[in-house]
Write a protein that holds these residues in place. Structure first.
Motif, short mmCIF file in Angstrom:
data_model
loop_
_atom_site.label_atom_id
_atom_site.label_comp_id
_atom_site.label_asym_id
_atom_site.label_seq_id
_atom_site.Cartn_x
_atom_site.Cartn_y
_atom_site.Cartn_z
N LEU A 77 47.08 -15.97 51.12
CA LEU A 77 47.44 -14.74 50.44
C LEU A 77 48.14 -13.79 51.40
O LEU A 77 49.08 -13.08 51.02
CB LEU A 77 46.18 -14.07 49.87
CG LEU A 77 46.39 -12.84 48.99
CD1 LEU A 77 47.28 -13.14 47.81
CD2 LEU A 77 45.05 -12.28 48.53
N SER A 78 47.71 -13.79 52.66
CA SER A 78 48.34 -12.96 53.67
C SER A 78 49.79 -13.36 53.89
O SER A 78 50.68 -12.51 54.01
CB SER A 78 47.57 -13.06 54.99
OG SER A 78 48.24 -12.36 56.02
N ALA A 79 50.05 -14.67 53.90
CA ALA A 79 51.40 -15.16 54.12
C ALA A 79 52.33 -14.76 52.98
O ALA A 79 53.51 -14.47 53.19
CB ALA A 79 51.39 -16.69 54.27
N VAL A 80 51.80 -14.71 51.76
CA VAL A 80 52.62 -14.38 50.59
C VAL A 80 52.85 -12.88 50.47
O VAL A 80 53.95 -12.43 50.13
CB VAL A 80 51.96 -14.91 49.30
CG1 VAL A 80 52.71 -14.42 48.06
CG2 VAL A 80 51.91 -16.42 49.32
N THR A 81 51.81 -12.09 50.77
CA THR A 81 51.89 -10.64 50.55
C THR A 81 52.35 -9.85 51.76
O THR A 81 52.80 -8.71 51.64
CB THR A 81 50.52 -10.09 50.11
OG1 THR A 81 49.56 -10.33 51.18
CG2 THR A 81 50.05 -10.76 48.83
N GLY A 82 52.20 -10.44 52.96
CA GLY A 82 52.51 -9.71 54.18
C GLY A 82 51.40 -8.77 54.61
O GLY A 82 51.56 -7.99 55.56
N ILE A 83 50.25 -8.83 53.94
CA ILE A 83 49.09 -8.02 54.30
C ILE A 83 48.22 -8.84 55.23
O ILE A 83 47.97 -10.03 54.98
CB ILE A 83 48.30 -7.62 53.04
CG1 ILE A 83 49.20 -6.85 52.07
CG2 ILE A 83 47.09 -6.78 53.40
CD1 ILE A 83 48.55 -6.59 50.71
N SER A 84 47.74 -8.24 56.28
CA SER A 84 46.97 -8.98 57.27
C SER A 84 45.67 -9.52 56.67
O SER A 84 45.12 -8.98 55.71
CB SER A 84 46.64 -8.10 58.48
OG SER A 84 45.71 -7.09 58.11
N VAL A 85 45.20 -10.63 57.25
CA VAL A 85 43.95 -11.25 56.80
C VAL A 85 42.80 -10.26 56.91
O VAL A 85 41.94 -10.17 56.03
CB VAL A 85 43.65 -12.52 57.61
CG1 VAL A 85 42.26 -13.04 57.30
CG2 VAL A 85 44.70 -13.60 57.32
N SER A 86 42.77 -9.50 58.00
CA SER A 86 41.66 -8.55 58.21
C SER A 86 41.67 -7.47 57.13
O SER A 86 40.60 -7.07 56.63
CB SER A 86 41.76 -7.92 59.60
OG SER A 86 42.97 -7.19 59.75
N THR A 87 42.86 -6.99 56.76
CA THR A 87 42.94 -5.97 55.72
C THR A 87 42.51 -6.53 54.38
O THR A 87 41.77 -5.88 53.62
CB THR A 87 44.38 -5.42 55.61
OG1 THR A 87 44.73 -4.79 56.84
CG2 THR A 87 44.48 -4.40 54.48
N LEU A 88 42.94 -7.74 54.05
CA LEU A 88 42.52 -8.38 52.80
C LEU A 88 41.01 -8.58 52.76
O LEU A 88 40.37 -8.35 51.73
CB LEU A 88 43.23 -9.74 52.64
CG LEU A 88 44.74 -9.69 52.38
CD1 LEU A 88 45.32 -11.10 52.44
CD2 LEU A 88 45.03 -9.06 51.03
N ARG A 138 38.75 -6.81 54.37
CA ARG A 138 38.10 -5.51 54.23
C ARG A 138 38.23 -4.99 52.80
O ARG A 138 37.32 -4.34 52.29
CB ARG A 138 38.69 -4.52 55.22
CG ARG A 138 38.39 -4.85 56.69
CD ARG A 138 39.11 -3.93 57.63
NE ARG A 138 38.65 -2.56 57.48
CZ ARG A 138 39.34 -1.49 57.87
NH1 ARG A 138 40.56 -1.66 58.39
NH2 ARG A 138 38.85 -0.28 57.73
N LEU A 139 39.36 -5.27 52.15
CA LEU A 139 39.52 -4.87 50.75
C LEU A 139 38.47 -5.55 49.88
O LEU A 139 37.83 -4.92 49.03
CB LEU A 139 40.92 -5.26 50.25
CG LEU A 139 42.06 -4.29 50.50
CD1 LEU A 139 43.38 -4.92 50.07
CD2 LEU A 139 41.85 -2.98 49.75
#
Length: 206
Positions: free
Chosen positions: A44-55, A57-58
């Protein structure tokens, strides 16, 4: 503090509480949707550009969700944004609307506001009933989705098939139901304004 100020403070507190409750449910919902799709945090991080840690924590509720974060996640999962934030149902007649059964006929309300134009999806079972025309104020529109609908209107006795419609003044004696050879699904709109009847249908067979 004045009575008005106290009331305003209570209202604001209630609103904040409701918002916090909605936001608290976003994380578990994000995790559930991701797992239902078999996606990993890394993928999901690779597709969205959002870091794994942020995902992470969300999903755990440690990071407050924002549009900047939720929009790319919604696009990645190919779901509407309101599915992520748990927006209230919008009254989809086929999925969300609660059916009501009246006299053996099932109605799905498509409108929520009282008064004015009212819309329903209706399912009439296969049955042969003796027409009992009635009258009342208003106008009605019928549109057949599937099956065959028999409409008795004044001196008219017609059958409507899929894609056919009728409009009529409900002060004219009328009745409608299944043509008798199977269930019929149709849309019904009732309101105070409209045009007089025009139909494209075949005469009912005796």
């Amino acid at each position: 503090m004045s009575e008005r100020e106290e009331t305003g403070t209570e209202a604001e507190t209630g609103t904040d509480s409701d918002t916090d409750e909605v936001l608290a449910e976003v994380g578990p919902r994000l995790r559930r949707i991701r797992k239902e799709r078999g996606a990993t945090l890394a993928g999901l991080s690779a597709v969205t550009g959002i870091s794994v840690s942020t995902l992470s924590r969300l999903e755990s509720g440690l990071r407050k969700p924002s549009l900047e974060l939720l929009l790319p996640i919604a696009r990645a999962h190919q779901v509407p944004l309101d599915e992520l934030v748990g927006a209230p149902p919008v009254g989809d007649p086929r999925i969300r609307s609660k059916p009501v059964v009246r006299h053996g006929r099932t109605h799905w309300p498509l409108t929520r506001q009282p008064g004015g134009l009212q819309a329903f999806k209706v399912l009439e079972p296969a049955r042969k009933l003796e027409p009992e025309p009635r009258t009342h104020e208003g106008y009605e529109w019928l549109y057949v989705l599937s099956g065959r609908l028999r409409l008795v209107l004044g001196e008219h006795d017609v059958v409507l098939g899929p894609g056919e419609a009728a409009e009529f003044d409900t002060r004219v004696p009328h009745w409608f139901g299944s043509a008798g050879d199977g269930p019929v699904e149709f849309l019904s709109l009732f309101g105070p304004q409209g045009e007089r009847m025009h139909v494209r249908a075949r005469p009912a067979r005796s």
